[in-house]
Design a protein around this motif. Structure first.
Motif, mmCIF file in Angstrom:
data_model
loop_
_atom_site.group_PDB
_atom_site.id
_atom_site.type_symbol
_atom_site.label_atom_id
_atom_site.label_comp_id
_atom_site.label_asym_id
_atom_site.label_seq_id
_atom_site.Cartn_x
_atom_site.Cartn_y
_atom_site.Cartn_z
ATOM 1 N N GLY A 1 9.861 -4.967 14.973
ATOM 2 C CA GLY A 1 10.910 -4.774 13.812
ATOM 3 C C GLY A 1 10.221 -4.735 12.434
ATOM 4 O O GLY A 1 11.160 -4.702 11.535
ATOM 5 N N HIS A 2 8.884 -4.826 12.314
ATOM 6 C CA HIS A 2 8.592 -4.926 10.975
ATOM 7 C C HIS A 2 8.653 -3.795 10.235
ATOM 8 O O HIS A 2 8.590 -2.656 10.772
ATOM 9 C CB HIS A 2 7.214 -5.817 10.964
ATOM 10 N N GLU A 3 8.211 -3.791 9.016
ATOM 11 C CA GLU A 3 8.080 -2.474 8.349
ATOM 12 C C GLU A 3 6.742 -2.313 7.512
ATOM 13 O O GLU A 3 6.604 -2.003 6.347
ATOM 14 C CB GLU A 3 9.296 -2.313 6.957
ATOM 15 N N VAL A 4 5.906 -3.210 8.019
ATOM 16 C CA VAL A 4 4.252 -3.097 7.580
ATOM 17 C C VAL A 4 3.556 -2.069 7.854
ATOM 18 O O VAL A 4 3.421 -1.873 9.029
ATOM 19 C CB VAL A 4 3.806 -4.616 7.859
ATOM 20 N N PRO A 5 3.088 -1.126 7.119
ATOM 21 C CA PRO A 5 2.315 -0.058 7.360
ATOM 22 C C PRO A 5 0.900 -0.363 7.858
ATOM 23 O O PRO A 5 -0.172 -0.039 7.082
ATOM 24 C CB PRO A 5 2.429 0.781 5.926
ATOM 25 N N TRP A 6 0.843 -1.146 8.899
ATOM 26 C CA TRP A 6 -0.641 -1.656 9.254
ATOM 27 C C TRP A 6 -1.705 -0.554 9.445
ATOM 28 O O TRP A 6 -2.774 -0.615 9.216
ATOM 29 C CB TRP A 6 -0.428 -2.094 10.704
ATOM 30 N N PHE A 7 -1.056 0.750 9.686
ATOM 31 C CA PHE A 7 -2.013 2.004 9.878
ATOM 32 C C PHE A 7 -2.855 2.181 8.655
ATOM 33 O O PHE A 7 -3.594 3.019 8.803
ATOM 34 C CB PHE A 7 -1.243 3.035 10.464
ATOM 35 N N ARG A 8 -2.301 1.821 7.549
ATOM 36 C CA ARG A 8 -2.909 2.257 6.215
ATOM 37 C C ARG A 8 -4.215 1.385 6.206
ATOM 38 O O ARG A 8 -4.597 1.261 4.813
ATOM 39 C CB ARG A 8 -2.055 2.128 5.076
ATOM 40 N N VAL A 9 -4.390 0.374 6.824
ATOM 41 C CA VAL A 9 -5.515 -0.424 7.041
ATOM 42 C C VAL A 9 -6.810 -0.141 7.706
ATOM 43 O O VAL A 9 -6.391 -0.118 9.014
ATOM 44 C CB VAL A 9 -5.311 -1.947 7.191
ATOM 45 N N ILE B 1 0.884 -1.282 -0.168
ATOM 46 C CA ILE B 1 0.009 -0.088 -0.067
ATOM 47 C C ILE B 1 0.903 1.320 0.008
ATOM 48 O O ILE B 1 1.563 1.424 0.940
ATOM 49 C CB ILE B 1 -1.156 0.188 1.256
ATOM 50 N N PRO B 2 0.850 2.041 -1.048
ATOM 51 C CA PRO B 2 1.610 3.156 -0.876
ATOM 52 C C PRO B 2 1.285 4.354 -0.131
ATOM 53 O O PRO B 2 0.352 4.377 0.493
ATOM 54 C CB PRO B 2 1.434 3.689 -2.494
ATOM 55 N N GLN B 3 2.429 5.019 0.123
ATOM 56 C CA GLN B 3 2.246 6.158 1.290
ATOM 57 C C GLN B 3 1.043 7.230 0.685
ATOM 58 O O GLN B 3 0.968 7.407 -0.335
ATOM 59 C CB GLN B 3 3.725 6.771 1.210
ATOM 60 N N GLY B 4 0.367 7.624 1.671
ATOM 61 C CA GLY B 4 -0.708 8.575 1.449
ATOM 62 C C GLY B 4 -2.021 7.842 1.020
ATOM 63 O O GLY B 4 -2.826 8.355 0.703
ATOM 64 N N LYS B 5 -1.965 6.642 0.857
ATOM 65 C CA LYS B 5 -2.960 5.759 0.528
ATOM 66 C C LYS B 5 -3.525 4.732 1.468
ATOM 67 O O LYS B 5 -2.967 4.402 2.600
ATOM 68 C CB LYS B 5 -2.898 5.093 -0.592
ATOM 69 N N VAL B 6 -4.794 4.335 1.658
ATOM 70 C CA VAL B 6 -5.154 3.461 2.514
ATOM 71 C C VAL B 6 -6.211 2.091 1.837
ATOM 72 O O VAL B 6 -6.198 2.488 0.579
ATOM 73 C CB VAL B 6 -6.319 3.982 3.552
ATOM 74 N N ALA B 7 -6.437 1.136 2.504
ATOM 75 C CA ALA B 7 -7.018 0.125 1.878
ATOM 76 C C ALA B 7 -7.998 -0.532 2.977
ATOM 77 O O ALA B 7 -7.751 -0.220 4.329
ATOM 78 C CB ALA B 7 -6.061 -0.968 1.554
#
Length: 104
Positions: free
Chosen positions: A52-60, A18-24
DNA sequence: ATCATGACCCCAA
DNA sequence: TTTGGGGCCATGA
């Protein structure tokens, strides 16, 4: 040899895209991960993210545009902060899907 | 094995 | 907009 990705791993992979500035939405992620209607599984998988993950969970977020955490919770505030930090407007705990939904 | 509980979704009314 | 009902399924009591 390469292992088949587990369900949580498939989910993390999709979320990572999921790209920065977008949500799903949870359901959207489930569908894209090949899990059909198992939207609930997405929430579970995000709750199992290793440190230590790099998953953008907040975009969900929910399909309705609402943040899935209670408004008075710490997670809610954290998520809102992260979203606003990359330009996603959050009004009353809700994001405009029309403006910000990720559409690959 | 049953029951309740979730970071959910969709449809109908 | 809100409510109710069904779907989904791992997890823990």
């Amino acid at each position: 040899m390469t292992m088949e990705p587990t369900k949580p791993q498939k989910i993390w992979q999709v979320v990572h895209a999921i790209p920065q500035g977008k949500v799903a939405s949870y359901g959207q992620v489930a569908h894209m991960a090949g899990l059909g209607r198992q939207a609930r599984f997405v929430g579970r998988a995000l709750g199992q993210l290793p440190e230590g993950h790099e998953v953008p969970w907040f975009r969900v977020i929910r399909s309705s545009g609402e943040i899935a955490f209670p408004k008075d919770s710490e997670m809610f505030r954290t998520q809102v902060g992260l979203l606003e930090a990359e330009g996603v407007e959050v009004v009353n705990g809700r994001v405009s899907m029309r403006k910000y939904q990720w559409q690959p």
